[in-house]
Structures are given as structure tokens and as C-alpha cells.
Design an enzyme around this catalytic site. Structure first.
Site, PDB file in Angstrom:
ATOM      1  N   LYS A  13      39.385 -64.560 -11.291  1.00 30.71           N
ATOM      2  CA  LYS A  13      40.452 -65.390 -10.713  1.00 30.71           C
ATOM      3  C   LYS A  13      41.761 -65.202 -11.489  1.00 30.71           C
ATOM      4  CE  LYS A  13      38.195 -69.355 -11.314  1.00 30.71           C
ATOM      5  NZ  LYS A  13      36.938 -68.948 -11.970  1.00 30.71           N
ATOM      6  N   ARG A  87      37.661 -78.144  -8.943  1.00 33.26           N
ATOM      7  CA  ARG A  87      36.306 -77.783  -9.340  1.00 33.26           C
ATOM      8  C   ARG A  87      35.290 -78.823  -8.885  1.00 33.26           C
ATOM      9  NH1 ARG A  87      38.047 -74.278 -13.873  1.00 33.26           N
ATOM     10  NH2 ARG A  87      36.302 -73.303 -14.908  1.00 33.26           N
ATOM     11  N   ARG A 126      34.985 -60.335 -22.656  1.00 32.30           N
ATOM     12  CA  ARG A 126      36.358 -60.639 -22.255  1.00 32.30           C
ATOM     13  C   ARG A 126      37.306 -60.861 -23.442  1.00 32.30           C
ATOM     14  NH1 ARG A 126      37.207 -65.081 -17.620  1.00 32.30           N
ATOM     15  NH2 ARG A 126      36.472 -66.608 -19.134  1.00 32.30           N
ATOM     16  N   ARG A 160      37.924 -66.160 -26.121  1.00 32.96           N
ATOM     17  CA  ARG A 160      37.796 -67.612 -25.951  1.00 32.96           C
ATOM     18  C   ARG A 160      36.555 -68.157 -26.643  1.00 32.96           C
ATOM     19  NH1 ARG A 160      38.846 -68.788 -19.658  1.00 32.96           N
ATOM     20  NH2 ARG A 160      37.178 -70.261 -20.134  1.00 32.96           N
ATOM     21  N   ARG A 171      28.382 -73.570 -18.058  1.00 35.24           N
ATOM     22  CA  ARG A 171      29.507 -73.398 -17.120  1.00 35.24           C
ATOM     23  C   ARG A 171      28.999 -72.968 -15.744  1.00 35.24           C
ATOM     24  NH1 ARG A 171      32.812 -69.461 -20.731  1.00 35.24           N
ATOM     25  NH2 ARG A 171      34.394 -69.339 -19.117  1.00 35.24           N
TER      26      ARG A 171
HETATM   27  P1  AMP Z   1      38.620 -71.831 -17.144  1.00 37.39           P
HETATM   28  O1  AMP Z   1      39.680 -71.242 -18.007  1.00 37.39           O
HETATM   29  O2  AMP Z   1      39.085 -72.064 -15.736  1.00 37.39           O
HETATM   30  O3  AMP Z   1      37.322 -71.049 -17.215  1.00 37.39           O
HETATM   31  O4  AMP Z   1      38.289 -73.277 -17.729  1.00 37.39           O
HETATM   32  C1  AMP Z   1      37.800 -73.446 -19.038  1.00 37.39           C
HETATM   33  C2  AMP Z   1      37.209 -74.834 -19.208  1.00 37.39           C
HETATM   34  O5  AMP Z   1      38.231 -75.825 -18.970  1.00 37.39           O
HETATM   35  C3  AMP Z   1      36.097 -75.194 -18.234  1.00 37.39           C
HETATM   36  O6  AMP Z   1      34.839 -74.716 -18.665  1.00 37.39           O
HETATM   37  C4  AMP Z   1      36.197 -76.725 -18.238  1.00 37.39           C
HETATM   38  O7  AMP Z   1      35.646 -77.259 -19.435  1.00 37.39           O
HETATM   39  C5  AMP Z   1      37.688 -76.958 -18.291  1.00 37.39           C
HETATM   40  N1  AMP Z   1      38.305 -77.003 -16.940  1.00 37.39           N
HETATM   41  C6  AMP Z   1      39.188 -76.110 -16.405  1.00 37.39           C
HETATM   42  N2  AMP Z   1      39.552 -76.475 -15.172  1.00 37.39           N
HETATM   43  C7  AMP Z   1      38.890 -77.625 -14.905  1.00 37.39           C
HETATM   44  C8  AMP Z   1      38.831 -78.487 -13.770  1.00 37.39           C
HETATM   45  N3  AMP Z   1      39.524 -78.223 -12.650  1.00 37.39           N
HETATM   46  N4  AMP Z   1      38.028 -79.580 -13.851  1.00 37.39           N
HETATM   47  C9  AMP Z   1      37.330 -79.865 -14.969  1.00 37.39           C
HETATM   48  N5  AMP Z   1      37.318 -79.089 -16.071  1.00 37.39           N
HETATM   49  C10 AMP Z   1      38.097 -77.972 -16.047  1.00 37.39           C
END
Ligand code: AMP
Length: 215
Positions: A13, A87, A126, A160, A171
Site C-alpha cells: 500500500k 481498519r 523491509r 520498523r 497484525r
Molecule cells: P501500518 O504502518 O499501516 O502497518 O501501521 C502500523 C501500526 O499502526 C499497526 O500495526 C497498528 O498498530 C497501528 N495502526 C495504523 N493504522 C491504524 C488504524 N487505522 N487503526 C488502528 N491502528 C492502526
């Protein structure tokens, strides 16, 4: 044009959102990036966010909806790309309300389909450029041998804290339990388009472009 990129962690994404920012002057709204910024704030909220993120769980709807609400106040240029948001179903309903309040529409929801086995290797390998955020992967797009980012000349690359197998399991489970119902939700609304996220990066880019050009 406002769109959602929907898919499990590691689906690509962020990579595709960056292309859309460059080519269509859109604005990437990544709640993951916003939360990574919030966790460095040194506040109690930042501390809580850090714990949840490292475990692989989801941060509360209230917090992420608040972050998105703030961003929708700003300039929209070629439109918003919602990356990693919504989400959950309550987040999806909140987004519909926020866009309606602004007189905006949601024009497409692009589901990036990938299989779980591919996700593990993608995520474990990554890295991103510390200066410009370009995404690299040890298998599909390695950091150049000279250690210099060809996009910006940066020399520092970040991995990360939650890109490890243990957190990925949580996740993925969160994705299937709480986020994947959104596929049916947007399908029923007639807004869903699916692309093969396992294709080469430029093929995925082409597939997304075709969806957007038809919209
Ligand atoms: P991402 O970078 O999108 O993979 O997000 C990393 C982490 O941020 C996720 O594993 C969640 O802990 C938190 N996170 C990101 N976006 C959301 C969301 N829309 N709702 C809840 N937690 C989120």
C-alpha cells in the site's frame, strides 16, 4: 478523487501510495506514519500508542479517527489516499461521515490481494530510506550496494520495530478479524476494485491506474 488502499500489512500500500503522490499530486494519509510520529512525542498517549504498535495490535478507533479528521482540514490537492485507514467497520463509517461533512466523495477502494506466505518474506526484508521514505526490500528491491538511496542520496535506512515475525502474526490476525470485513462492506457499496498485489510493482501501478482512470 479520494481513494482507499486496502490490504494486509506488506501488501504494498505504501509503495503504491507514493507513486500516486508523485504522478497524480494526491496526498497520502497513512495512519501508521501518523502514529509513528505520535509515538515519538514523549506524551502518555505516545507511550500507549508505541506499546500497542509494537505488539501488532490496533490503536483505538477514537485516536486514529481524530488523526484523520485533522488531516482532512488541510489542503487536498489531487485528493486523498487513505493508506492503512480505515481498519475497522467503525472507522469506515466515521470516514463516510467525515467525507460527507466536507462534501467529498469516496471514489474507489482498491483491495491489494496477496497471500500470507509472501507477506512474511516481504515484511521481514523491509527497509525504508530515513530521508525520503522510499521503500526497499531485501528480496524484491534491495538497498543499492553503495548504500546510497537513488531517489534522494540518503545514506540511512530504517527498519520498523514491528516488522518481525511475532508481531506480524498478530497484525495478520487483526487484519483478518477486523479489517478484512471491509472488503465485503465496500463490495456491497459497489466501490471495491481488486488488484493482484503480488505482480511486479509497475504492473500493480498499471492496474491501479486503470481502475482510477475508469472512475
Ligand atoms: P501500518 O504502518 O499501516 O502497518 O501501521 C502500523 C501500526 O499502526 C499497526 O500495526 C497498528 O498498530 C497501528 N495502526 C495504523 N493504522 C491504524 C488504524 N487505522 N487503526 C488502528 N491502528 C492502526
Amino acid at each position: 478523487m479520494n481513494i482507499i488502499l486496502l490490504g494486509p500489512p506488506g501488501a504494498g500500500k505504501g509503495t503504491q501510495a507514493r507513486t500516486l503522490v508523485d504522478k497524480r499530486d494526491m496526498i497520502q494519509l497513512s495512519t501508521g506514519d501518523m502514529l509513528r510520529e505520535a509515538r515519538t512525542s514523549g506524551t502518555e498517549m505516545g507511550q500507549k500508542v508505541a506499546e500497542v504498535m509494537d505488539s501488532g495490535g490496533l490503536v483505538t478507533d477514537e485516536i486514529v479517527i481524530g488523526l484523520i479528521r485533522e488531516k482532512l482540514e488541510g489542503d487536498k490537492q489531487g485528493g486523498f489516499i487513505f493508506d492503512g485507514f480505515p481498519r475497522t467497520l467503525p472507522q469506515a463509517d466515521a470516514l463516510a461521515d467525515l467525507l460527507a461533512e466536507k462534501g467529498e466523495t469516496l471514489d474507489a477502494v482498491i483491495e491489494m490481494q496477496v497471500d500470507d506466505a509472501a507477506l512474511v518474506s516481504r515484511i521481514a526484508g523491509r527497509a525504508t530510506c530515513g530521508s525520503c521514505g522510499e521503500v526497499y526490500n531485501d528480496v524484491t528491491k534491495p538497498i543499492p550496494a553503495d548504500g546510497v538511496c537513488p531517489v534522494c542520496g540518503g545514506k540511512e535506512f530504517k527498519r520498523r520495530a514491528d516488522d518481525n515475525e511475532e508481531s506480524l502474526k498478530v497484525r495478520l490476525m487483526e487484519y483478518y478479524k477486523k479489517t478484512s470485513p471491509l472488503i465485503g462492506y465496500y463490495y456491497a457499496k459497489g466501490q471495491l476494485a481488486s488488484v493482484n498485489g503480488l505482480a511486479e510493482i509497475d504492473e500493480v501501478e498499471g492496474a491501479i491506474a486503470r481502475v482510477l482512470d475508469k472512475t
